[in-house]
Enzyme design. Structure first.
Site: not given
Ligand code: G3P
Ligand code: MG
Length: 249
Positions: A14, A56
């Site tokens: 992630h 992000h």
């Molecule tokens: O794509 C999975 C995850 O990244 C979605 O949430 O807020 O971490 O981008 P976020």
């Molecule tokens: Mg994400």
């Protein structure tokens, strides 16, 4: 029922390996690979001058040495920021990379990826169009295709119409009653759900409809194992090595 058979990994890094390295940086992707991940996820948006880069949040505050909305800045200004020190001084000078740089690294390191379209407020349309166009030009056709996902329905509509050949993922924050209509209308291959909303019943329902199913963000090894046992295909995690040790590739 989606028509494309997709091979999905059990573990997706992630924002790279966001527990150990500054998220959405090249250092974070290298760290994910070092920890054994075969896939990474990242968030992409546009600068004020329409350059596609990785970040992000809507604002620069949390992950850089300045403040304010990213959508107001030219990429040259963003490039000059330190996107590493907030995490650890060892990462001082790490940049918010251009999408093109991230793609080069993925090709070089043989990493597969999930590109999350994460537009700045009010910029969904051009973000999807420009980023999908860049992908089409920069990502070698011979390499496995990426998964393109978004929480933003307009981005997924554009992906469906502009780049139908790319697998798509519908990101959901909760458990909307109309999730199946959304996934069917957007012709997505996967549904990517929040860990807090995952139940064995919903997992079974999504799988019975034929979708790939990914869950974010899972950093606890026993929870990852439980989700895989329920039938989830894979999880997004900040700690790829820990989760790989629990559930394998
Ligand atoms: O794509 C999975 C995850 O990244 C979605 O949430 O807020 O971490 O981008 P976020
Ligand atoms: Mg994400």
């Amino acid at each position: 029922m989606p028509i494309r058979p997709l091979s999905l990994p059990r573990v997706i890094g992630h924002r790279g390996a966001a527990e150990a390295a500054p998220e959405n940086t090249l250092a974070s992707f290298r760290e994910a690979k070092r920890q054994g991940a075969h896939w990474v996820e990242f968030d992409a948006k546009l600068s004020a001058d329409n350059r596609a880069f990785l970040l992000h949040d809507d604002n620069l505050d949390r992950t850089s040495n300045t403040t304010g909305p990213a959508r107001a800045r030219l990429y040259d200004e963003i490039r000059g920021l330190d996107a590493g020190s907030w995490k650890n001084p060892a990462f001082a000078g790490e940049k918010m990379p251009l999408l093109a740089e991230a793609l080069s690294l993925f090709a070089q390191e043989d990493l597969r990826f999930n590109l999350e379209l994460k537009p700045c407020p009010g910029r969904a349309r051009e973000t999807a169009k420009i980023i999908l166009d860049e992908l089409a030009h920069l990502w070698p056709a011979a390499r496995p295709k990426p998964l393109v996902s978004s929480f933003v329905l307009e981005c997924l509509e554009i992906a469906r119409d502009q780049a139908p050949e790319l697998p798509r993922g519908l990101l959901l924050e909760d458990h909307p009653a109309n999730w199946l209509d959304l996934a069917q209308n957007l012709k997505t291959d996967t549904v990517n759900i929040w860990d807090g909303a995952a139940t064995p019943e919903w997992v079974a329902e999504i799988k019975a409809e034929g979708f790939g199913l990914l869950v974010y963000t899972v950093n606890d090894a026993s929870r990852a194992k439980q989700l895989i046992d329920w039938g989830v295909d894979g999880v997004f995690t900040d700690a790829p090595a820990r989760i790989l040790a629990a559930v394998g590739q």
